[in-house]
Design a protein around this motif. Sequence first.
Motif, PDB file in Angstrom:
ATOM      1  N   GLY A   1      25.370 -26.674  40.645  1.00 51.77           N
ATOM      2  CA  GLY A   1      24.578 -27.841  41.005  1.00 51.77           C
ATOM      3  C   GLY A   1      24.133 -27.841  42.445  1.00 51.77           C
ATOM      4  N   LEU A   2      23.678 -26.661  42.917  1.00 51.89           N
ATOM      5  CA  LEU A   2      23.233 -26.524  44.300  1.00 51.89           C
ATOM      6  C   LEU A   2      21.751 -26.192  44.350  1.00 51.89           C
ATOM      7  CD1 LEU A   2      26.200 -24.411  45.733  1.00 51.89           C
ATOM      8  CD2 LEU A   2      25.774 -26.862  46.062  1.00 51.89           C
ATOM      9  N   PRO A   3      21.072 -26.508  45.444  1.00 51.53           N
ATOM     10  CA  PRO A   3      19.674 -26.085  45.593  1.00 51.53           C
ATOM     11  C   PRO A   3      19.595 -24.567  45.677  1.00 51.53           C
ATOM     12  CG  PRO A   3      20.456 -27.197  47.584  1.00 51.53           C
ATOM     13  CD  PRO A   3      21.546 -27.312  46.581  1.00 51.53           C
ATOM     14  N   TYR A   4      18.441 -24.047  45.251  1.00 50.68           N
ATOM     15  CA  TYR A   4      18.255 -22.603  45.137  1.00 50.68           C
ATOM     16  C   TYR A   4      17.031 -22.202  45.933  1.00 50.68           C
ATOM     17  CZ  TYR A   4      17.457 -18.059  42.821  1.00 50.68           C
ATOM     18  OH  TYR A   4      17.265 -16.737  42.555  1.00 50.68           O
ATOM     19  N   ALA A   5      17.160 -21.152  46.742  1.00 47.75           N
ATOM     20  CA  ALA A   5      16.039 -20.632  47.531  1.00 47.75           C
ATOM     21  C   ALA A   5      15.783 -19.196  47.119  1.00 47.75           C
ATOM     22  CB  ALA A   5      16.339 -20.722  49.023  1.00 47.75           C
ATOM     23  N   PHE A   6      14.547 -18.910  46.692  1.00 46.56           N
ATOM     24  CA  PHE A   6      14.202 -17.578  46.200  1.00 46.56           C
ATOM     25  C   PHE A   6      13.404 -16.820  47.257  1.00 46.56           C
ATOM     26  CE2 PHE A   6      12.107 -14.245  43.873  1.00 46.56           C
ATOM     27  CZ  PHE A   6      13.053 -13.873  42.919  1.00 46.56           C
ATOM     28  N   ALA A   7      13.804 -15.566  47.497  1.00 48.29           N
ATOM     29  CA  ALA A   7      13.205 -14.737  48.551  1.00 48.29           C
ATOM     30  C   ALA A   7      11.937 -14.050  48.074  1.00 48.29           C
ATOM     31  CB  ALA A   7      14.224 -13.708  49.033  1.00 48.29           C
ATOM     32  N   SER A   8      10.988 -14.829  47.593  1.00 50.85           N
ATOM     33  CA  SER A   8       9.756 -14.256  47.033  1.00 50.85           C
ATOM     34  C   SER A   8       8.840 -13.684  48.097  1.00 50.85           C
ATOM     35  CB  SER A   8       9.012 -15.313  46.205  1.00 50.85           C
ATOM     36  OG  SER A   8       9.184 -16.605  46.714  1.00 50.85           O
ATOM     37  N   HIS A   9       9.141 -13.896  49.379  1.00 51.28           N
ATOM     38  CA  HIS A   9       8.318 -13.316  50.444  1.00 51.28           C
ATOM     39  C   HIS A   9       8.536 -11.818  50.558  1.00 51.28           C
ATOM     40  CE1 HIS A   9      12.200 -14.174  52.092  1.00 51.28           C
ATOM     41  NE2 HIS A   9      11.927 -13.685  53.280  1.00 51.28           N
ATOM     42  N   PHE A  10       9.641 -11.300  50.004  1.00 52.35           N
ATOM     43  CA  PHE A  10       9.825  -9.843  50.003  1.00 52.35           C
ATOM     44  C   PHE A  10      10.350  -9.310  48.670  1.00 52.35           C
ATOM     45  CE2 PHE A  10      14.073 -11.214  51.382  1.00 52.35           C
ATOM     46  CZ  PHE A  10      14.890 -10.401  50.613  1.00 52.35           C
ATOM     47  N   ALA A  11      10.628 -10.175  47.702  1.00 50.55           N
ATOM     48  CA  ALA A  11      11.142  -9.746  46.397  1.00 50.55           C
ATOM     49  C   ALA A  11      10.461 -10.573  45.315  1.00 50.55           C
ATOM     50  CB  ALA A  11      12.657  -9.910  46.344  1.00 50.55           C
ATOM     51  N   PRO A  12       9.221 -10.224  44.949  1.00 49.81           N
ATOM     52  CA  PRO A  12       8.417 -11.102  44.100  1.00 49.81           C
ATOM     53  C   PRO A  12       8.723 -11.060  42.609  1.00 49.81           C
ATOM     54  CG  PRO A  12       7.161  -9.138  44.651  1.00 49.81           C
ATOM     55  CD  PRO A  12       8.457  -9.039  45.417  1.00 49.81           C
ATOM     56  N   ASP A  13       9.338 -10.010  42.124  1.00 55.58           N
ATOM     57  CA  ASP A  13       9.281  -9.721  40.697  1.00 55.58           C
ATOM     58  C   ASP A  13       9.959 -10.741  39.791  1.00 55.58           C
ATOM     59  OD1 ASP A  13       7.774  -7.471  41.223  1.00 55.58           O
ATOM     60  OD2 ASP A  13       9.494  -6.117  41.264  1.00 55.58           O
ATOM     61  N   ALA A  14      11.105 -11.274  40.181  1.00 59.15           N
ATOM     62  CA  ALA A  14      11.866 -12.150  39.277  1.00 59.15           C
ATOM     63  C   ALA A  14      11.639 -13.632  39.539  1.00 59.15           C
ATOM     64  CB  ALA A  14      13.353 -11.823  39.384  1.00 59.15           C
ATOM     65  N   LEU A  15      10.642 -13.976  40.346  1.00 56.42           N
ATOM     66  CA  LEU A  15      10.470 -15.364  40.782  1.00 56.42           C
ATOM     67  C   LEU A  15      10.357 -16.335  39.619  1.00 56.42           C
ATOM     68  CD1 LEU A  15       9.928 -17.616  42.827  1.00 56.42           C
ATOM     69  CD2 LEU A  15       7.529 -16.892  42.870  1.00 56.42           C
ATOM     70  N   LYS A  16       9.406 -16.131  38.749  1.00 56.22           N
ATOM     71  CA  LYS A  16       9.163 -17.109  37.678  1.00 56.22           C
ATOM     72  C   LYS A  16      10.339 -17.201  36.717  1.00 56.22           C
ATOM     73  CE  LYS A  16       4.960 -15.523  36.745  1.00 56.22           C
ATOM     74  NZ  LYS A  16       3.620 -15.428  36.099  1.00 56.22           N
ATOM     75  N   GLN A  17      10.940 -16.055  36.401  1.00 51.46           N
ATOM     76  CA  GLN A  17      12.071 -16.069  35.488  1.00 51.46           C
ATOM     77  C   GLN A  17      13.275 -16.762  36.113  1.00 51.46           C
ATOM     78  OE1 GLN A  17      13.379 -12.197  34.176  1.00 51.46           O
ATOM     79  NE2 GLN A  17      14.674 -13.029  32.544  1.00 51.46           N
ATOM     80  N   ALA A  18      13.533 -16.486  37.386  1.00 49.63           N
ATOM     81  CA  ALA A  18      14.660 -17.123  38.064  1.00 49.63           C
ATOM     82  C   ALA A  18      14.456 -18.631  38.164  1.00 49.63           C
ATOM     83  CB  ALA A  18      14.836 -16.523  39.457  1.00 49.63           C
ATOM     84  N   SER A  19      13.233 -19.057  38.445  1.00 50.79           N
ATOM     85  CA  SER A  19      12.930 -20.482  38.521  1.00 50.79           C
ATOM     86  C   SER A  19      13.198 -21.168  37.191  1.00 50.79           C
ATOM     87  CB  SER A  19      11.472 -20.684  38.941  1.00 50.79           C
ATOM     88  OG  SER A  19      11.125 -22.047  38.942  1.00 50.79           O
TER      89      SER A  19
END
Length: 336
Positions: free
Chosen positions: A190-208
């Motif tokens: 139950g924590l906020p999540y920050a995705f490093a899409s500025h250098f690791a784009p591939d899993a962004l949508k799936q992780a979200s």
Amino acid sequence: MPASDFRALPLSVIDFASVRPGQTVGEGLQDSVALAQKAEELGYERVWYSEHHNMPSIASSAPAVLMAHIAAQTSTIRLGSGGVMLPNHSPIVIAEQFGTLAELHPGRIDLGLGRAPGTDPQTLRALRREPSAAETFPDDVRELQAFLGDSPSDMARTRGIVAVPGRGTKVPLYILGSSLFGAQLAAAYGLPYAFASHFAPDALKQASAVYRERFQPSEQLSEPYMIAAVNVVADDDAARAEQELHWYRRQRVRLMAGRGRNFTDEELDMVMESAGGQQILHMISYTACGDGATVRDYLTEFAHRAGADELMIAPIGSSPERAHGSLEVLRRAWSD
């Protein structure tokens, strides 16, 4: 996200404390102070600093120390780690460091946590990190929460131990990641999540999607909250923005592929066209470039695609003034 809603989306900044060619480390750190002051002036939500080691062009190896210095020279903007690589440290030390920051600067400190080493294998050994340390990351996060909470913990590893400073500060934790592991852990805790899409784009949508589908409310957070990072080069002159992006693409390939070697321009051209060079450039796929309106429209669509509640901007600039300019142009466009 409807176009009319973009103004409600918070904008933040990720700063790598870059040491540009010809600079001293001290000069690079002073640039970080100036960037935070500019972000505060412009109304950005927060600035985060990432833990990296053995990287001559990045001076943020000690985020808590850097945050303390910058917090003393700003007044309102939130400051955080983006992130502390928790397996490199004992949770009680991080609780004491960030508890100290929270006591000195109440309501302004974030603690973003990652499980990668933030460095190469040789430096990892110099950090005295065990190769298996990442495997205990979920337990270490729980231990850190216990040290920052109000009450003594009944966890075996924390029983009878008080973090001072630390206890009762409840410094907000964020899980950082670039894969499904971080999304799943943030959702479960139950924590906020920050995705490093500025250098690791591939899993962004799936992780979200995984994060939102599996989120369990917690004391810290009742609903999912996701931050997505994105590179930005913005200028009132779109052609000048393109020139800055061209510089950045070449600089990134030079640094990552060269490993200390000085390529000639002709050699760099060939490296950029190679499979390895193209992979490096793929890492910065999520990059907004152009004038204010163009960048604003890109980011609005990006936020919708990512399912983001907040955008963390990595400002691109061949000089501090250029990086400041990107933040200024974006902020004006966001308010129009």
